[in-house]
Design an enzyme around this catalytic site. Structure first.
Site, PDB file in Angstrom:
ATOM      1  N   SER A  25      -1.729  63.509  15.989  1.00  0.00           N
ATOM      2  CA  SER A  25      -2.186  64.064  17.273  1.00  0.00           C
ATOM      3  C   SER A  25      -0.871  64.275  18.246  1.00  0.00           C
ATOM      4  O   SER A  25      -1.138  64.452  19.554  1.00  0.00           O
ATOM      5  CB  SER A  25      -3.081  62.774  17.801  1.00  0.00           C
ATOM      6  OG  SER A  25      -2.522  61.728  17.654  1.00  0.00           O
ATOM      7  N   THR A  37      -2.650  60.328  22.122  1.00  0.00           N
ATOM      8  CA  THR A  37      -1.159  60.680  22.885  1.00  0.00           C
ATOM      9  C   THR A  37      -0.167  59.764  22.806  1.00  0.00           C
ATOM     10  O   THR A  37      -0.555  58.386  22.807  1.00  0.00           O
ATOM     11  CB  THR A  37      -1.716  61.035  24.191  1.00  0.00           C
ATOM     12  OG1 THR A  37      -2.292  62.094  24.266  1.00  0.00           O
ATOM     13  CG2 THR A  37      -0.545  61.076  24.926  1.00  0.00           C
ATOM     14  N   THR A  48       1.951  64.830  23.380  1.00  0.00           N
ATOM     15  CA  THR A  48       0.567  65.047  22.568  1.00  0.00           C
ATOM     16  C   THR A  48       0.440  66.433  22.103  1.00  0.00           C
ATOM     17  O   THR A  48       0.852  67.554  22.546  1.00  0.00           O
ATOM     18  CB  THR A  48      -0.594  64.889  23.451  1.00  0.00           C
ATOM     19  OG1 THR A  48      -1.899  64.660  22.522  1.00  0.00           O
ATOM     20  CG2 THR A  48      -0.788  65.877  24.257  1.00  0.00           C
ATOM     21  N   THR A  56      -3.905  58.115  28.001  1.00  0.00           N
ATOM     22  CA  THR A  56      -4.245  58.761  26.849  1.00  0.00           C
ATOM     23  C   THR A  56      -5.855  58.956  26.666  1.00  0.00           C
ATOM     24  O   THR A  56      -6.644  57.993  27.350  1.00  0.00           O
ATOM     25  CB  THR A  56      -3.951  57.787  25.563  1.00  0.00           C
ATOM     26  OG1 THR A  56      -4.498  58.450  24.128  1.00  0.00           O
ATOM     27  CG2 THR A  56      -4.658  56.275  25.389  1.00  0.00           C
ATOM     28  N   GLY A  57      -6.323  59.470  25.760  1.00  0.00           N
ATOM     29  CA  GLY A  57      -7.818  59.774  25.887  1.00  0.00           C
ATOM     30  C   GLY A  57      -8.316  61.195  26.409  1.00  0.00           C
ATOM     31  O   GLY A  57      -7.367  62.261  26.280  1.00  0.00           O
ATOM     32  N   GLY A 102      -8.524  64.155  28.330  1.00  0.00           N
ATOM     33  CA  GLY A 102      -7.400  64.370  29.507  1.00  0.00           C
ATOM     34  C   GLY A 102      -8.219  64.841  30.801  1.00  0.00           C
ATOM     35  O   GLY A 102      -7.858  64.948  31.832  1.00  0.00           O
ATOM     36  N   GLY A 146      -4.351  69.511  28.473  1.00  0.00           N
ATOM     37  CA  GLY A 146      -4.902  68.260  28.970  1.00  0.00           C
ATOM     38  C   GLY A 146      -4.054  67.722  29.950  1.00  0.00           C
ATOM     39  O   GLY A 146      -3.292  68.409  30.772  1.00  0.00           O
ATOM     40  N   ARG A 180      -6.382  75.615  26.054  1.00  0.00           N
ATOM     41  CA  ARG A 180      -6.685  74.210  26.697  1.00  0.00           C
ATOM     42  C   ARG A 180      -5.271  73.392  26.862  1.00  0.00           C
ATOM     43  O   ARG A 180      -4.663  73.424  25.903  1.00  0.00           O
ATOM     44  CB  ARG A 180      -7.648  73.384  26.137  1.00  0.00           C
ATOM     45  CG  ARG A 180      -8.133  72.115  26.671  1.00  0.00           C
ATOM     46  CD  ARG A 180      -7.400  70.901  26.066  1.00  0.00           C
ATOM     47  NE  ARG A 180      -7.874  69.836  26.524  1.00  0.00           N
ATOM     48  CZ  ARG A 180      -7.454  68.600  26.396  1.00  0.00           C
ATOM     49  NH1 ARG A 180      -6.357  68.440  25.709  1.00  0.00           N
ATOM     50  NH2 ARG A 180      -7.700  67.544  26.901  1.00  0.00           N
TER      51      ARG A 180
HETATM   52  N1  ASP Z   1      -4.828  63.045  26.591  1.00  0.00           N
HETATM   53  C1  ASP Z   1      -4.706  63.927  25.663  1.00  0.00           C
HETATM   54  C2  ASP Z   1      -5.159  65.363  25.961  1.00  0.00           C
HETATM   55  O1  ASP Z   1      -6.348  65.445  26.634  1.00  0.00           O
HETATM   56  C3  ASP Z   1      -5.451  63.401  24.200  1.00  0.00           C
HETATM   57  C4  ASP Z   1      -5.451  61.944  23.934  1.00  0.00           C
HETATM   58  O2  ASP Z   1      -4.860  61.378  24.475  1.00  0.00           O
HETATM   59  O3  ASP Z   1      -6.081  61.547  23.229  1.00  0.00           O
HETATM   60  O4  ASP Z   1      -4.683  66.289  25.487  1.00  0.00           O
END
Ligand code: ASP
Length: 324
Positions: A84, A182, A200, A233-234, A236, A212, A210
């Site tokens: 990732s 990330t 990331t 993280t997560g 975005g 994020g 795309r």
């Molecule tokens: N935040 C990152 C994104 O949306 C992905 C992640 O951290 O899981 O690109």
């Protein structure tokens, strides 16, 4: 970071709950509450202990907080097993590995790259954008051109493993984005300076084009040397819509601890987008570090973790979360 999560479930390392408050003495002998390592300290999203250790090594060798966060972010970027971030990251729907990163120093300078292909260490390109250009963000072909001019090497970032998983995903005609994570990393050096970095490959099998939250200053990461720093993280899209990292730093400015500030950001996401409660996959996790060296985190769901390195030890925090 599916592997990282699996590893975490069976980890022999003890996880310390960030919701537990305990007194610690700082270097000054001052009593502080929460997870409050004496500085220097490096903290990162997920089980990036090798990254926080790399950052700490830089600090202990006299490097700056900026050097530390760059060195830390480069660890998962260069790791083909990490699917990732950087090299080995899962590609977009069309099989392209596109990378996003940003960096910020204690003076409020910032640099970022988005949709960067073929360069293993986007965080170092982001640092060059900050240091060598009058701009904050370069994207796509322009970012690649700049990286090549700066001497970065053009490489194939799609590993055999990532290609195989992408082909499987494509053959099953899934429309939902796949795995994502990330590295967001913050460092407080001996001089009391805070810097941050975020890197990331974004959501796996994302729509082409795309981008994020991770390379967006204020969303994926933000630092204000008067107060502290935060990163995310997560998903975005959720983090961007509340400008998560900036919000957390401002909440700390108003007197909240890192943990409280991260919790307020998660609560705002849930309040504004309550539908995510029904989607069991939707995760957002925050990390914050203040000028006192206190580290805190909070997430939408369980299974988020934070790595912390202090001068003499490295450990994982398993932060509290909202949806049980
Ligand atoms: N935040 C990152 C994104 O949306 C992905 C992640 O951290 O899981 O690109």
């Amino acid at each position: 970071m599916v592997n990282r999560r699996k590893f975490l479930q069976g980890s022999v390392f003890s996880l310390i709950s960030a919701s537990v408050s305990f007194p610690l003495k700082g270097k000054s002998g001052r009593k502080v509450s929460g997870n409050a390592p004496a500085r220097p300290v490096v903290a990162a999203t997920w089980d990036n202990r090798n990254a926080t250790e790399a950052g700490m090594k830089v600090l202990l060798n006299g490097g700056s907080a900026l050097d530390a966060v760059e060195a830390g972010a480069r660890i998962p970027e260069g790791d083909p097993e990490d699917t990732s971030v950087g090299f080995g990251g899962y590609p977009d729907r069309e099989g392209r590995v596109t990378l996003d990163a940003c960096i910020m120093d204690e003076k409020g300078n910032a640099g970022a790259v988005t949709y960067l292909q073929h360069i293993k260490h986007p965080i170092s390109v982001a640092r060059k954008v900050m240091e060598k250009t009058p701009h904050v963000m370069l994207t796509g072909d322009g970012a690649l051109q700049f990286a090549l001019e700066q001497g970065f090497e053009k490489e194939n970032l799609l590993t055999d493993h990532a290609e195989k998983v992408w082909k499987e995903w494509a053959s099953e005609e899934r429309v939902k984005p796949g795995n994502h994570d990330t590295i967001g990393i913050l460092a407080l050096d001996d001089k009391g300076n805070i810097c941050g970095a975020c890197s990331t490959s974004g959501l796996a099998f994302k729509m082409p084009g795309r981008v994020g939250d991770s390379p967006i200053i204020g969303a994926g990461m933000y630092v204000d040397n008067e107060i502290g720093g935060a990163c995310a993280t997560g998903v975005g899209e959720l983090v961007m819509k509340i400008v998560g990292s900036y919000m957390i730093v401002e909440m700390m400015r108003q007197g909240n601890s890192p943990l409280q500030a991260c919790r307020l950001a998660v609560e705002r996401i849930i309040r504004k987008y309550p539908e995510i409660k029904k989607n069991g996959d939707t995760q957002v996790g925050f990390l914050a570090l203040n000028k006192q060296g206190e580290v805190g985190g909070y997430s939408v769901r369980k299974d988020y973790s934070i790595a912390v390195s202090e001068q003499t030890r490295t450990y994982l925090i398993n932060p509290d979360f909202h949806i049980r």
